[in-house]
Design a protein around this motif. Structure first.
Motif, PDB file in Angstrom:
ATOM      1  N   LEU A 118       0.795  -1.531   0.220  1.00 14.74           N
ATOM      2  CA  LEU A 118      -0.025  -0.138  -0.446  1.00 14.74           C
ATOM      3  C   LEU A 118       1.160   1.741   0.157  1.00 14.74           C
ATOM      4  CD1 LEU A 118      -3.758   0.220   0.093  1.00 14.74           C
ATOM      5  CD2 LEU A 118      -2.817   0.910   2.764  1.00 14.74           C
ATOM      6  N   HIS A 119       1.927   1.210   0.833  1.00 12.07           N
ATOM      7  CA  HIS A 119       2.981   2.415   1.124  1.00 12.07           C
ATOM      8  C   HIS A 119       3.836   2.265  -0.066  1.00 12.07           C
ATOM      9  CE1 HIS A 119       0.920   4.316   4.180  1.00 12.07           C
ATOM     10  NE2 HIS A 119       0.350   3.045   4.863  1.00 12.07           N
ATOM     11  N   CYS A 120       4.590   1.848  -0.636  1.00 11.33           N
ATOM     12  CA  CYS A 120       5.597   1.107  -1.685  1.00 11.33           C
ATOM     13  C   CYS A 120       5.574   0.921  -2.666  1.00 11.33           C
ATOM     14  CB  CYS A 120       7.285   0.515  -0.628  1.00 11.33           C
ATOM     15  SG  CYS A 120       6.987   1.154   1.581  1.00 11.33           S
ATOM     16  N   GLY A 121       4.233  -0.186  -2.620  1.00  9.79           N
ATOM     17  CA  GLY A 121       4.067  -0.766  -3.925  1.00  9.79           C
ATOM     18  C   GLY A 121       4.614  -2.131  -4.214  1.00  9.79           C
ATOM     19  N   LYS A 122       4.138  -2.729  -5.135  1.00  9.42           N
ATOM     20  CA  LYS A 122       4.097  -4.083  -4.972  1.00  9.42           C
ATOM     21  C   LYS A 122       5.900  -4.936  -5.255  1.00  9.42           C
ATOM     22  CE  LYS A 122       1.942  -8.153  -7.856  1.00  9.42           C
ATOM     23  NZ  LYS A 122       1.182  -8.576  -8.372  1.00  9.42           N
ATOM     24  N   GLU A 123       6.363  -3.699  -5.898  1.00 13.42           N
ATOM     25  CA  GLU A 123       7.886  -4.716  -5.976  1.00 13.42           C
ATOM     26  C   GLU A 123       8.396  -4.736  -4.750  1.00 13.42           C
ATOM     27  OE1 GLU A 123      12.156  -3.603  -7.956  1.00 13.42           O
ATOM     28  OE2 GLU A 123      10.065  -2.176  -8.919  1.00 13.42           O
ATOM     29  N   VAL A 124       8.347  -4.139  -3.854  1.00 10.57           N
ATOM     30  CA  VAL A 124       8.819  -3.860  -2.668  1.00 10.57           C
ATOM     31  C   VAL A 124       8.488  -5.084  -1.516  1.00 10.57           C
ATOM     32  CG1 VAL A 124       9.894  -2.562   0.128  1.00 10.57           C
ATOM     33  CG2 VAL A 124       9.473  -1.591  -2.792  1.00 10.57           C
ATOM     34  N   ALA A 125       7.005  -5.001  -1.731  1.00  7.84           N
ATOM     35  CA  ALA A 125       6.315  -6.018  -1.016  1.00  7.84           C
ATOM     36  C   ALA A 125       7.050  -7.752  -1.221  1.00  7.84           C
ATOM     37  CB  ALA A 125       4.589  -5.943  -1.188  1.00  7.84           C
ATOM     38  N   VAL A 126       6.907  -7.853  -2.920  1.00  2.00           N
ATOM     39  CA  VAL A 126       7.395  -9.041  -3.243  1.00  2.00           C
ATOM     40  C   VAL A 126       8.475  -9.321  -2.599  1.00  2.00           C
ATOM     41  CG1 VAL A 126       8.157 -10.079  -5.555  1.00  2.00           C
ATOM     42  CG2 VAL A 126       6.003  -9.007  -5.750  1.00  2.00           C
ATOM     43  N   ARG A 127       9.352  -8.393  -3.186  1.00  2.00           N
ATOM     44  CA  ARG A 127      11.326  -8.146  -2.384  1.00  2.00           C
ATOM     45  C   ARG A 127      11.023  -8.814  -0.932  1.00  2.00           C
ATOM     46  NH1 ARG A 127      15.127  -3.247  -4.381  1.00  2.00           N
ATOM     47  NH2 ARG A 127      16.418  -4.468  -3.034  1.00  2.00           N
ATOM     48  N   ILE A 128       9.973  -8.431   0.031  1.00  2.00           N
ATOM     49  CA  ILE A 128       9.838  -8.805   1.348  1.00  2.00           C
ATOM     50  C   ILE A 128       9.716 -10.149   1.156  1.00  2.00           C
ATOM     51  CG2 ILE A 128       8.236  -8.566   3.348  1.00  2.00           C
ATOM     52  CD1 ILE A 128      11.490  -6.743   2.511  1.00  2.00           C
ATOM     53  N   ALA A 129       8.718 -10.634   0.999  1.00  3.44           N
ATOM     54  CA  ALA A 129       8.146 -11.547   0.983  1.00  3.44           C
ATOM     55  C   ALA A 129       8.939 -12.642   0.216  1.00  3.44           C
ATOM     56  CB  ALA A 129       6.524 -11.528  -0.169  1.00  3.44           C
ATOM     57  N   LYS A 130       9.604 -12.614  -0.680  1.00  2.00           N
ATOM     58  CA  LYS A 130      10.978 -13.374  -0.605  1.00  2.00           C
ATOM     59  C   LYS A 130      11.473 -13.347   0.304  1.00  2.00           C
ATOM     60  CE  LYS A 130      10.474 -13.184  -5.607  1.00  2.00           C
ATOM     61  NZ  LYS A 130      11.266 -12.376  -7.271  1.00  2.00           N
ATOM     62  N   LEU A 131      12.734 -12.073   0.886  1.00  7.45           N
ATOM     63  CA  LEU A 131      13.476 -12.013   1.708  1.00  7.45           C
ATOM     64  C   LEU A 131      12.753 -12.678   2.856  1.00  7.45           C
ATOM     65  CD1 LEU A 131      14.622  -8.494   1.503  1.00  7.45           C
ATOM     66  CD2 LEU A 131      15.902 -10.667   1.232  1.00  7.45           C
ATOM     67  N   PHE A 132      11.847 -12.882   3.904  1.00 10.36           N
ATOM     68  CA  PHE A 132      10.777 -14.044   4.675  1.00 10.36           C
ATOM     69  C   PHE A 132      10.289 -14.917   4.266  1.00 10.36           C
ATOM     70  CE2 PHE A 132      11.682  -9.724   5.884  1.00 10.36           C
ATOM     71  CZ  PHE A 132      12.268  -9.676   7.375  1.00 10.36           C
TER      72      PHE A 132
END
Length: 310
Positions: A167-181
């Protein structure tokens, strides 16, 4: 633990921006009520100097962590000042997001009345009892209703964090976080994590007798009437007392017991599906699959694929 997980994820987001030479999107602050019991425990997070809610400025987004729920009423009472602060912050434009049992504190603000929410799947009954005006969506992993956000239990907290990050940073950042965690972004239901258990901590001997008979005879394909026929009371009386004490009817209790038995067979054995169905007390595969999917949120085969432990 809940606070630590939230800090880890949002600090990682800030780190991604920092590594790319950009300003961090989140300014993270810990808040506490210095009048609450054990307030000094909030000082245990290195690198943070918690701020008293009495002097806090207007916030954009406030995250409410989960808490131990042995004494929910006591927790709500002890956090009265924080609950009032959350109301005030929301009224000045802040978004409020609760994680797991943190929904009880958000619910206590009254802001969720008439709105959608979720919480830990095993805390839903207590939540509905305390906050009947909230539209509880127990099967959901994440809910959003305007500037109010809630998550289900335990790892569902990560799905709400991903939602907020997108919501605040966009899908690309959310996907990166999903992969990292290592977070499965597609999980939208938590019903298959629930465990059926109803307390026997009551004084109604007839209801306890009915519970015992159902739990020992669930694998038989007989009717509920046959299972409780030896109980010295009329069917109508038993049904009334059973629901009053347990919150569900005897037939619902039987159905939940059978589904729980099927889940264990799917988790722990490689038996053919026909055997699982029969040993769970069903003789109609179509009816079994329909009830299983409605109760658990996925098909028996999908459940085995996800949770089989051998």
């Amino acid at each position: 633990m809940s606070v630590a997980a939230i800090l880890d994820v949002f600090e990682t987001v800030n780190g991604i921006y920092f590594d790319e030479g950009q300003d961090a999107p989140f300014q993270i602050t810990l808040f506490y009520d210095d009048t609450a019991k054990n307030a000094e425990y909030t000082l245990a997070f290195p690198g943070y100097q918690p701020v008293k809610i009495s002097i806090a400025e207007k916030q954009d987004l406030i995250l409410i962590p989960s808490f131990l729920n042995e004494d929910i009423s006591g927790a709500i009472h002890d956090n009265h000042a924080a609950i009032m602060w959350l109301r005030q912050q929301y009224q000045t434009g802040a978004g409020l997001a609760s994680f797991c049992t943190g929904a009880f504190l958000l619910g206590a603000t009254g802001l969720l009345n008439g709105k959608a929410a979720t919480t830990h799947v095993d805390a839903c009954k207590a939540f509905s009892s305390i906050f009947p005006a909230v539209k509880l969506e127990a099967e959901k992993t994440v809910t959003q209703d305007g500037r109010l956000y809630t998550s289900g239990g335990a790892t569902s907290s990560f799905h709400l964090m991903l939602f907020l990050i997108q919501l605040h940073c966009g899908k690309e950042v959310a996907v990166r976080i999903a992969k990292l965690f290592a977070i499965d972004m597609d999980r939208q239901r938590q019903s298959y994590f629930s465990t059926f258990h109803i307390s026997r901590n009551h004084s109604d001997d007839l209801v306890a007798m009915a519970q015992q008979k159902i739990e020992t005879a669930y694998h038989n394909t007989g009717t509920i009437e046959e299972m409780i026929k030896d109980i010295p009371a009329s069917r109508r009386n038993i049904v009334r007392r059973f629901k009053q004490v347990t919150g569900i009817t005897p037939i619902e209790y039987l159905q939940q017991t059978r589904i729980e038995a099927a889940k264990k067979l799917l988790e722990q054995t490689v038996e053919q599906m026909t055997e699982v169905i029969y040993k769970s007390g069903y003789n109609d595969p179509k009816a079994f699959r329909k009830v299983f999917r409605k109760t658990v949120g996925m098909t028996p085969s999908e459940y085995r694929e996800k949770f089989y432990v051998g």
